[in-house]
Design a protein around this motif. Structure first.
Motif, mmCIF file in Angstrom:
data_model
loop_
_atom_site.group_PDB
_atom_site.id
_atom_site.type_symbol
_atom_site.label_atom_id
_atom_site.label_comp_id
_atom_site.label_asym_id
_atom_site.label_seq_id
_atom_site.Cartn_x
_atom_site.Cartn_y
_atom_site.Cartn_z
ATOM 1 N N THR A 3 15.507 29.589 23.262
ATOM 2 C CA THR A 3 15.142 30.923 23.271
ATOM 3 C C THR A 3 15.125 31.637 24.505
ATOM 4 O O THR A 3 15.547 30.818 25.496
ATOM 5 N N GLY A 4 14.782 32.756 24.564
ATOM 6 C CA GLY A 4 15.055 33.644 26.000
ATOM 7 C C GLY A 4 14.702 32.941 27.297
ATOM 8 O O GLY A 4 13.200 32.900 27.383
ATOM 9 N N ILE A 5 15.366 32.708 28.086
ATOM 10 C CA ILE A 5 15.145 32.200 29.382
ATOM 11 C C ILE A 5 15.555 33.592 30.386
ATOM 12 O O ILE A 5 14.433 34.016 31.079
ATOM 13 N N LEU A 6 16.552 33.891 30.366
ATOM 14 C CA LEU A 6 17.036 35.175 31.317
ATOM 15 C C LEU A 6 17.913 35.804 30.286
ATOM 16 O O LEU A 6 18.706 35.271 29.473
ATOM 17 N N THR A 7 17.879 36.957 30.151
ATOM 18 C CA THR A 7 18.805 37.744 29.501
ATOM 19 C C THR A 7 19.680 38.664 30.096
ATOM 20 O O THR A 7 19.001 39.657 31.020
ATOM 21 N N TRP A 38 23.055 30.453 29.513
ATOM 22 C CA TRP A 38 23.448 29.497 30.560
ATOM 23 C C TRP A 38 22.986 29.843 32.049
ATOM 24 O O TRP A 38 22.931 30.870 32.576
ATOM 25 N N VAL A 39 22.327 28.979 32.772
ATOM 26 C CA VAL A 39 22.157 29.185 34.237
ATOM 27 C C VAL A 39 22.831 28.116 35.208
ATOM 28 O O VAL A 39 23.095 26.958 34.468
ATOM 29 N N ASP A 40 22.943 28.290 36.197
ATOM 30 C CA ASP A 40 23.609 27.027 37.073
ATOM 31 C C ASP A 40 22.373 26.295 37.727
ATOM 32 O O ASP A 40 21.339 26.664 37.543
ATOM 33 N N SER A 41 22.808 25.309 38.262
ATOM 34 C CA SER A 41 21.911 24.126 38.801
ATOM 35 C C SER A 41 20.863 24.995 39.772
ATOM 36 O O SER A 41 19.594 24.508 39.847
ATOM 37 N N THR A 42 21.422 25.754 40.483
ATOM 38 C CA THR A 42 20.365 26.577 41.686
ATOM 39 C C THR A 42 19.223 27.323 40.766
ATOM 40 O O THR A 42 18.123 27.393 41.480
ATOM 41 N N LEU A 44 18.104 26.635 37.736
ATOM 42 C CA LEU A 44 17.577 25.983 36.426
ATOM 43 C C LEU A 44 15.996 25.829 36.549
ATOM 44 O O LEU A 44 15.418 25.987 35.786
ATOM 45 N N ALA A 45 15.329 25.551 37.757
ATOM 46 C CA ALA A 45 13.991 25.320 37.891
ATOM 47 C C ALA A 45 13.286 26.770 37.544
ATOM 48 O O ALA A 45 12.371 26.555 36.915
ATOM 49 N N ALA A 46 13.815 27.685 38.040
ATOM 50 C CA ALA A 46 13.108 29.212 37.679
ATOM 51 C C ALA A 46 13.309 29.559 36.197
ATOM 52 O O ALA A 46 12.459 30.039 35.743
ATOM 53 N N ALA A 47 14.278 29.244 35.773
ATOM 54 C CA ALA A 47 14.783 29.392 34.356
ATOM 55 C C ALA A 47 13.678 28.662 33.394
ATOM 56 O O ALA A 47 13.014 29.114 32.440
ATOM 57 N N LYS A 48 13.440 27.261 33.774
ATOM 58 C CA LYS A 48 12.544 26.538 33.046
ATOM 59 C C LYS A 48 11.048 26.956 33.111
ATOM 60 O O LYS A 48 10.392 27.068 32.360
ATOM 61 N N LEU A 49 10.826 27.396 34.229
ATOM 62 C CA LEU A 49 9.420 28.227 34.704
ATOM 63 C C LEU A 49 9.347 29.138 33.981
ATOM 64 O O LEU A 49 8.180 29.466 33.290
#
Length: 54
Positions: A3-7, A38-42, A44-49
């Motif tokens: 579901t929506g992490i970043l759009t 899709w997010v890059d590893s840099t 990823l932590a912000a997307a999960k938060l």
């Protein structure tokens, strides 16, 4: 992360059916449903938060 992490929406030429915003981009109609982001590893932590806070 189904579901929506970043759009991010990209409009590429042509005329759309959405309305034009103050930024000059046509908005695509939004529908309910899952989507993959899709997010890059840099980032990823912000997307999960962000996902956890939704």
């Amino acid at each position: 992360m189904a579901t929506g992490i970043l759009t991010a929406v990209s409009a590429c030429g042509g005329s759309g059916t959405g309305t034009t915003t103050k930024d000059g981009f046509a908005q695509a109609p939004q529908k309910d449903g899952a989507f993959t982001v899709w997010v890059d590893s840099t980032r990823l932590a912000a997307a999960k938060l962000y996902q956890k806070q939704q």
